[in-house]
Design a protein around this motif. Structure first.
Motif, mmCIF file in Angstrom:
data_model
loop_
_atom_site.group_PDB
_atom_site.id
_atom_site.type_symbol
_atom_site.label_atom_id
_atom_site.label_comp_id
_atom_site.label_asym_id
_atom_site.label_seq_id
_atom_site.Cartn_x
_atom_site.Cartn_y
_atom_site.Cartn_z
ATOM 1 N N LYS A 33 12.490 17.369 -4.739
ATOM 2 C CA LYS A 33 11.367 16.514 -5.147
ATOM 3 C C LYS A 33 11.835 15.073 -5.382
ATOM 4 C CE LYS A 33 7.603 16.239 -8.488
ATOM 5 N NZ LYS A 33 6.942 16.878 -9.631
ATOM 6 N N LYS A 34 12.926 14.930 -6.113
ATOM 7 C CA LYS A 34 13.458 13.598 -6.390
ATOM 8 C C LYS A 34 13.997 12.949 -5.113
ATOM 9 C CE LYS A 34 16.322 11.066 -9.628
ATOM 10 N NZ LYS A 34 17.166 11.147 -10.817
ATOM 11 N N PHE A 35 14.673 13.731 -4.278
ATOM 12 C CA PHE A 35 15.196 13.258 -2.995
ATOM 13 C C PHE A 35 14.050 12.686 -2.157
ATOM 14 C CE2 PHE A 35 16.726 13.695 1.340
ATOM 15 C CZ PHE A 35 18.104 13.549 1.280
ATOM 16 N N SER A 36 12.970 13.454 -2.063
ATOM 17 C CA SER A 36 11.809 13.044 -1.278
ATOM 18 C C SER A 36 11.171 11.774 -1.842
ATOM 19 C CB SER A 36 10.785 14.184 -1.251
ATOM 20 O OG SER A 36 9.645 13.798 -0.533
ATOM 21 N N LYS A 37 11.045 11.721 -3.146
ATOM 22 C CA LYS A 37 10.420 10.557 -3.778
ATOM 23 C C LYS A 37 11.216 9.285 -3.511
ATOM 24 C CE LYS A 37 8.499 8.783 -8.022
ATOM 25 N NZ LYS A 37 8.059 9.053 -9.361
ATOM 26 N N ILE A 38 12.541 9.367 -3.656
ATOM 27 C CA ILE A 38 13.386 8.195 -3.393
ATOM 28 C C ILE A 38 13.284 7.792 -1.926
ATOM 29 C CG2 ILE A 38 15.756 7.329 -3.324
ATOM 30 C CD1 ILE A 38 16.334 9.216 -5.738
ATOM 31 N N ALA A 39 13.364 8.777 -1.030
ATOM 32 C CA ALA A 39 13.306 8.501 0.414
ATOM 33 C C ALA A 39 11.995 7.823 0.802
ATOM 34 C CB ALA A 39 13.492 9.792 1.198
ATOM 35 N N GLU A 40 10.904 8.262 0.200
ATOM 36 C CA GLU A 40 9.589 7.739 0.566
ATOM 37 C C GLU A 40 9.230 6.421 -0.105
ATOM 38 O OE1 GLU A 40 6.815 10.874 -0.302
ATOM 39 O OE2 GLU A 40 7.709 12.227 1.155
ATOM 40 N N THR A 41 9.761 6.160 -1.290
ATOM 41 C CA THR A 41 9.292 4.994 -2.046
ATOM 42 C C THR A 41 10.293 3.859 -2.178
ATOM 43 O OG1 THR A 41 9.976 5.955 -4.170
ATOM 44 C CG2 THR A 41 7.721 6.420 -3.417
ATOM 45 N N ASN A 42 11.552 4.116 -1.931
ATOM 46 C CA ASN A 42 12.540 3.062 -2.123
ATOM 47 C C ASN A 42 12.957 2.476 -0.774
ATOM 48 O OD1 ASN A 42 14.892 1.507 -2.704
ATOM 49 N ND2 ASN A 42 15.072 2.636 -4.618
ATOM 50 N N PRO A 43 12.670 1.209 -0.544
ATOM 51 C CA PRO A 43 13.009 0.594 0.746
ATOM 52 C C PRO A 43 14.514 0.503 1.007
ATOM 53 C CG PRO A 43 12.100 -1.040 -0.775
ATOM 54 C CD PRO A 43 11.983 0.287 -1.442
ATOM 55 N N ARG A 44 15.331 0.684 -0.020
ATOM 56 C CA ARG A 44 16.787 0.655 0.154
ATOM 57 C C ARG A 44 17.360 2.032 0.473
ATOM 58 N NH1 ARG A 44 18.797 -1.598 -5.184
ATOM 59 N NH2 ARG A 44 20.321 -0.053 -4.593
ATOM 60 N N ALA A 45 16.521 3.047 0.529
ATOM 61 C CA ALA A 45 16.999 4.413 0.774
ATOM 62 C C ALA A 45 17.341 4.627 2.245
ATOM 63 C CB ALA A 45 15.947 5.417 0.334
#
Length: 130
Positions: A33-45
């Protein structure tokens, strides 16, 4: 002279403890869940798949780039820079942790590994693309 010995001993203990702490924290294992959230919302991911090309072609997390070999992984970091957030995954979470440790050793950056790897991701019915 005695003071110097104690100082040296304390210095060695402190630096070795600090080194161990740093190595343990070089890779953070995070939930899907956290992995997905970072991937989807953080442009630096930057999502990096460290499995084989054959496994990648069968299905991978959206926007993941393949780094089948360490040279590929290093090229990605050299190209995108050390200021990015690196999200690593593999089949079961072991290879991605090893890859993260390699990144820390070479670049002194913390990376994030998908808990349980792609197997757990799929088990939770999260999206995979071909």
């Amino acid at each position: 002279m005695k003071f110097l010995k104690y100082f040296l001993l304390l210095f060695i203990l402190f630096t070795s403890t600090n080194l161990l702490y740093s190595q343990e924290n070089s890779v953070q294992i995070i939930s899907p869940k956290k992995f997905s959230k970072i991937a989807e919302t953080n442009p630096r991911a930057v999502v990096i798949d460290v499995r084989t090309r054959k496994a990648y072609k069968k299905g991978h997390i959206i926007y993941a780039v393949l780094a089948e070999k360490s040279e590929n992984l290093y090229h990605i970091i050299d190209t995108t820079g050390t200021e990015m957030i690196y999200l690593l995954y593999c089949k079961d979470g072991n290879r991605s942790v090893d890859a993260g440790k390699m990144l820390f050793k070479k670049y002194q950056i913390t990376s994030y590994s998908l808990q349980g790897g792609l197997d757990y991701w799929k088990e939770l019915k999260m999206k995979v693309v071909k």
